[in-house]
Scaffold this motif. Sequence first.
Motif, PDB file in Angstrom:
ATOM      1  N   LYS A 194       8.918   8.379   4.383  1.00 17.27           N
ATOM      2  CA  LYS A 194       8.330   7.996   3.098  1.00 17.27           C
ATOM      3  C   LYS A 194       7.757   6.578   3.201  1.00 17.27           C
ATOM      4  O   LYS A 194       8.494   5.598   3.215  1.00 17.27           O
ATOM      5  CB  LYS A 194       9.376   8.062   1.983  1.00 17.27           C
ATOM      6  CG  LYS A 194       9.886   9.478   1.705  1.00 17.27           C
ATOM      7  CD  LYS A 194      10.847   9.491   0.536  1.00 17.27           C
ATOM      8  CE  LYS A 194      11.288  10.915   0.192  1.00 17.27           C
ATOM      9  NZ  LYS A 194      12.164  10.961  -1.006  1.00 17.27           N
ATOM     10  N   PHE A 195       6.428   6.506   3.284  1.00 20.74           N
ATOM     11  CA  PHE A 195       5.743   5.232   3.496  1.00 20.74           C
ATOM     12  C   PHE A 195       5.048   4.757   2.223  1.00 20.74           C
ATOM     13  O   PHE A 195       4.350   5.530   1.561  1.00 20.74           O
ATOM     14  CB  PHE A 195       4.676   5.374   4.586  1.00 20.74           C
ATOM     15  CG  PHE A 195       5.202   5.643   5.968  1.00 20.74           C
ATOM     16  CD1 PHE A 195       5.377   4.606   6.874  1.00 20.74           C
ATOM     17  CD2 PHE A 195       5.499   6.945   6.382  1.00 20.74           C
ATOM     18  CE1 PHE A 195       5.837   4.851   8.161  1.00 20.74           C
ATOM     19  CE2 PHE A 195       5.954   7.199   7.660  1.00 20.74           C
ATOM     20  CZ  PHE A 195       6.135   6.152   8.554  1.00 20.74           C
ATOM     21  N   VAL A 196       5.195   3.477   1.929  1.00 25.09           N
ATOM     22  CA  VAL A 196       4.443   2.827   0.861  1.00 25.09           C
ATOM     23  C   VAL A 196       3.631   1.709   1.514  1.00 25.09           C
ATOM     24  O   VAL A 196       4.198   0.763   2.070  1.00 25.09           O
ATOM     25  CB  VAL A 196       5.375   2.230  -0.208  1.00 25.09           C
ATOM     26  CG1 VAL A 196       4.569   1.496  -1.269  1.00 25.09           C
ATOM     27  CG2 VAL A 196       6.234   3.323  -0.833  1.00 25.09           C
ATOM     28  N   LEU A 197       2.306   1.817   1.468  1.00 26.69           N
ATOM     29  CA  LEU A 197       1.436   0.856   2.144  1.00 26.69           C
ATOM     30  C   LEU A 197       0.641   0.063   1.109  1.00 26.69           C
ATOM     31  O   LEU A 197      -0.039   0.647   0.261  1.00 26.69           O
ATOM     32  CB  LEU A 197       0.464   1.568   3.087  1.00 26.69           C
ATOM     33  CG  LEU A 197       1.076   2.545   4.105  1.00 26.69           C
ATOM     34  CD1 LEU A 197      -0.019   3.119   4.993  1.00 26.69           C
ATOM     35  CD2 LEU A 197       2.136   1.845   4.950  1.00 26.69           C
ATOM     36  N   ALA A 198       0.719  -1.251   1.166  1.00 27.39           N
ATOM     37  CA  ALA A 198      -0.011  -2.109   0.236  1.00 27.39           C
ATOM     38  C   ALA A 198      -1.354  -2.493   0.833  1.00 27.39           C
ATOM     39  O   ALA A 198      -1.427  -2.980   1.969  1.00 27.39           O
ATOM     40  CB  ALA A 198       0.801  -3.363  -0.075  1.00 27.39           C
ATOM     41  N   GLY A 199      -2.422  -2.268   0.082  1.00 25.84           N
ATOM     42  CA  GLY A 199      -3.747  -2.689   0.515  1.00 25.84           C
ATOM     43  C   GLY A 199      -3.946  -4.182   0.308  1.00 25.84           C
ATOM     44  O   GLY A 199      -3.053  -4.899  -0.159  1.00 25.84           O
ATOM     45  N   GLY A 231       3.347  -4.033   4.130  1.00 30.23           N
ATOM     46  CA  GLY A 231       2.233  -4.804   3.583  1.00 30.23           C
ATOM     47  C   GLY A 231       1.680  -5.733   4.647  1.00 30.23           C
ATOM     48  O   GLY A 231       2.167  -6.845   4.832  1.00 30.23           O
ATOM     49  N   MET A 232       0.694  -5.261   5.389  1.00 27.68           N
ATOM     50  CA  MET A 232       0.118  -6.031   6.495  1.00 27.68           C
ATOM     51  C   MET A 232      -1.399  -6.122   6.350  1.00 27.68           C
ATOM     52  O   MET A 232      -2.017  -5.288   5.696  1.00 27.68           O
ATOM     53  CB  MET A 232       0.443  -5.366   7.841  1.00 27.68           C
ATOM     54  CG  MET A 232       1.907  -5.212   8.168  1.00 27.68           C
ATOM     55  SD  MET A 232       2.833  -6.751   8.397  1.00 27.68           S
ATOM     56  CE  MET A 232       1.872  -7.614   9.608  1.00 27.68           C
ATOM     57  N   GLY A 233      -1.992  -7.130   6.997  1.00 26.96           N
ATOM     58  CA  GLY A 233      -3.445  -7.219   7.088  1.00 26.96           C
ATOM     59  C   GLY A 233      -4.038  -8.502   6.538  1.00 26.96           C
ATOM     60  O   GLY A 233      -5.099  -8.937   6.989  1.00 26.96           O
ATOM     61  N   SER A 234      -3.401  -9.130   5.556  1.00 20.34           N
ATOM     62  CA  SER A 234      -3.969 -10.344   4.948  1.00 20.34           C
ATOM     63  C   SER A 234      -4.196 -11.437   5.987  1.00 20.34           C
ATOM     64  O   SER A 234      -5.259 -12.075   6.022  1.00 20.34           O
ATOM     65  CB  SER A 234      -3.044 -10.872   3.850  1.00 20.34           C
ATOM     66  OG  SER A 234      -2.957  -9.980   2.771  1.00 20.34           O
ATOM     67  N   ASN A 286      -9.530  -1.728   3.296  1.00 19.16           N
ATOM     68  CA  ASN A 286      -8.917  -0.869   2.280  1.00 19.16           C
ATOM     69  C   ASN A 286      -9.466   0.553   2.352  1.00 19.16           C
ATOM     70  O   ASN A 286      -8.715   1.531   2.239  1.00 19.16           O
ATOM     71  CB  ASN A 286      -9.158  -1.442   0.885  1.00 19.16           C
ATOM     72  CG  ASN A 286      -8.282  -2.651   0.592  1.00 19.16           C
ATOM     73  OD1 ASN A 286      -7.193  -2.790   1.133  1.00 19.16           O
ATOM     74  ND2 ASN A 286      -8.760  -3.532  -0.271  1.00 19.16           N
ATOM     75  N   THR A 287     -10.772   0.676   2.533  1.00 18.75           N
ATOM     76  CA  THR A 287     -11.398   2.001   2.651  1.00 18.75           C
ATOM     77  C   THR A 287     -10.846   2.746   3.859  1.00 18.75           C
ATOM     78  O   THR A 287     -10.498   3.931   3.767  1.00 18.75           O
ATOM     79  CB  THR A 287     -12.929   1.864   2.778  1.00 18.75           C
ATOM     80  OG1 THR A 287     -13.421   1.167   1.620  1.00 18.75           O
ATOM     81  CG2 THR A 287     -13.592   3.220   2.861  1.00 18.75           C
ATOM     82  N   ASN A 288     -10.742   2.033   4.986  1.00 18.89           N
ATOM     83  CA  ASN A 288     -10.196   2.648   6.202  1.00 18.89           C
ATOM     84  C   ASN A 288      -8.737   3.050   6.014  1.00 18.89           C
ATOM     85  O   ASN A 288      -8.291   4.080   6.544  1.00 18.89           O
ATOM     86  CB  ASN A 288     -10.295   1.676   7.376  1.00 18.89           C
ATOM     87  CG  ASN A 288     -11.689   1.604   7.973  1.00 18.89           C
ATOM     88  OD1 ASN A 288     -12.634   2.186   7.446  1.00 18.89           O
ATOM     89  ND2 ASN A 288     -11.833   0.884   9.070  1.00 18.89           N
ATOM     90  N   MET A 289      -7.983   2.238   5.264  1.00 23.02           N
ATOM     91  CA  MET A 289      -6.572   2.560   5.029  1.00 23.02           C
ATOM     92  C   MET A 289      -6.412   3.889   4.305  1.00 23.02           C
ATOM     93  O   MET A 289      -5.529   4.691   4.640  1.00 23.02           O
ATOM     94  CB  MET A 289      -5.897   1.448   4.221  1.00 23.02           C
ATOM     95  CG  MET A 289      -5.331   0.317   5.042  1.00 23.02           C
ATOM     96  SD  MET A 289      -4.299  -0.780   4.037  1.00 23.02           S
ATOM     97  CE  MET A 289      -2.875   0.266   3.710  1.00 23.02           C
ATOM     98  N   LYS A 290      -7.255   4.126   3.307  1.00 26.39           N
ATOM     99  CA  LYS A 290      -7.167   5.387   2.567  1.00 26.39           C
ATOM    100  C   LYS A 290      -7.454   6.579   3.485  1.00 26.39           C
ATOM    101  O   LYS A 290      -6.771   7.612   3.413  1.00 26.39           O
ATOM    102  CB  LYS A 290      -8.140   5.373   1.389  1.00 26.39           C
ATOM    103  CG  LYS A 290      -7.768   4.364   0.307  1.00 26.39           C
ATOM    104  CD  LYS A 290      -8.804   4.348  -0.803  1.00 26.39           C
ATOM    105  CE  LYS A 290      -8.496   3.284  -1.835  1.00 26.39           C
ATOM    106  NZ  LYS A 290      -9.517   3.218  -2.902  1.00 26.39           N
ATOM    107  N   MET A 291      -8.440   6.435   4.349  1.00 22.66           N
ATOM    108  CA  MET A 291      -8.754   7.495   5.315  1.00 22.66           C
ATOM    109  C   MET A 291      -7.605   7.679   6.293  1.00 22.66           C
ATOM    110  O   MET A 291      -7.222   8.800   6.635  1.00 22.66           O
ATOM    111  CB  MET A 291     -10.041   7.155   6.067  1.00 22.66           C
ATOM    112  CG  MET A 291     -11.286   7.133   5.195  1.00 22.66           C
ATOM    113  SD  MET A 291     -12.737   6.468   6.052  1.00 22.66           S
ATOM    114  CE  MET A 291     -12.812   7.585   7.461  1.00 22.66           C
ATOM    115  N   MET A 292      -7.002   6.566   6.738  1.00 20.92           N
ATOM    116  CA  MET A 292      -5.877   6.614   7.666  1.00 20.92           C
ATOM    117  C   MET A 292      -4.698   7.346   7.038  1.00 20.92           C
ATOM    118  O   MET A 292      -4.041   8.178   7.695  1.00 20.92           O
ATOM    119  CB  MET A 292      -5.460   5.188   8.041  1.00 20.92           C
ATOM    120  CG  MET A 292      -4.212   5.097   8.908  1.00 20.92           C
ATOM    121  SD  MET A 292      -3.606   3.391   9.099  1.00 20.92           S
ATOM    122  CE  MET A 292      -2.907   3.087   7.463  1.00 20.92           C
ATOM    123  N   ILE A 293      -4.432   7.065   5.765  1.00 21.42           N
ATOM    124  CA  ILE A 293      -3.320   7.721   5.076  1.00 21.42           C
ATOM    125  C   ILE A 293      -3.528   9.228   5.021  1.00 21.42           C
ATOM    126  O   ILE A 293      -2.596  10.009   5.270  1.00 21.42           O
ATOM    127  CB  ILE A 293      -3.165   7.118   3.659  1.00 21.42           C
ATOM    128  CG1 ILE A 293      -2.498   5.747   3.759  1.00 21.42           C
ATOM    129  CG2 ILE A 293      -2.367   8.038   2.739  1.00 21.42           C
ATOM    130  CD1 ILE A 293      -2.451   4.982   2.455  1.00 21.42           C
TER     131      ILE A 293
END
Length: 368
Positions: free
Chosen positions: A221-226, A173-176, A257-264
């Motif tokens: 197995k990655f869980v990424l928090a937006g 959970g990074m980025g804030s 958040n939009t970029n994160m979905k594309m990155m995933i």
Amino acid sequence: MASSSSFCHIFLTILVALGGAAVDQAQAQDAAGGRREMVPAMFIFGDSLIDNGNNNNLPSLAKANYYPYGIDFQGGPTGRFSNGYTMVDEIAELLGLPFIPAYSEASGEQMLHGINYASAAAGILDVTGRNFVGRIPFNQQIKNFENTLDQITNNLGAVDVAQALSRCIFFVGMGSNDYLNNYLMPNYPTRNQYNGQQYADLLVQEYSQQLTSLYNLGARKFVLAGLGLMGCIPSILAQSASGGCSEEVNQLVQPFNTNMKMMINNLSGNLPGSHFIFIDVRNMFQDILANYRSYGFNVINRGCCGIGRNRGQITCLPFQTPCPNRDQYVFWDAFHPTEAVNIIMGRKAFSGDQTVVYPMNIQQLANL
């Protein structure tokens, strides 16, 4: 930190639990509570939303190891930036795991189920959070994990360690802080160098490389928090002339958040055997704020503990008396949600549908 012999014992235990000749993983039980452990371990990387004590001994202004932080936590003040549980505490419990210890304090048997490397004020960019002096940026958190692995691998060998890690959950959970304690800070040049989209592109480019480094170290197995509705936190509300959410801030973080979905999607396609899921914290928070009464909340626009407008201008001070009805507050302090919200979000991430966690939930990921 644990000795090499401790690591050897720990991961040999994990490997047995992984489904070797002796034990079926589906029948693995948590020795302490008789709970079924869905994964052998969870490794956690992030910032103050999930830090549980790694900043306690740093020369840092970002600390929460004092009352009333932890007022509702069984261990009292531990370094968690909450009155009680963090989101990952709830997720660990749902996975059948005990509390995951902080890297700075973990030793021996405590490390059996994973380690938390998160650090308050930390960001994707190394320079983020320097106003708070000491913090552990994501790059250094990865190095700390690598240090852990070096000790394990010396005893078990790369093949056995890789087998163990492939079943573990890696929560990030990074980025804030890259926004709150970098881009939005007047003493940083970032805002003059990048517009919102350019900055989101910069962050996610770096983030993608960092996650690839974790993959190369054995994570699968990655869980990424937006990012959530950061324009609605008490710290930002306190700066608002109208007292309402800052749409400017909410729109600023949306490209990330939009970029994160594309990155995933890109990482999932390019890294064999990997599984990435995205927790849509923004949608979760939007739902909680829009329907707060149905969740049992009464106060959504100020912190339970803090000073100034919206109790968001100065964060919770040592021995300050917090609100008595903490379960009715969405925000604990200027920046962080209450335990009640953390539990709701942890449960949604664990078993929710694709409106809040994509392309599968944590329960489904654990069962792969």
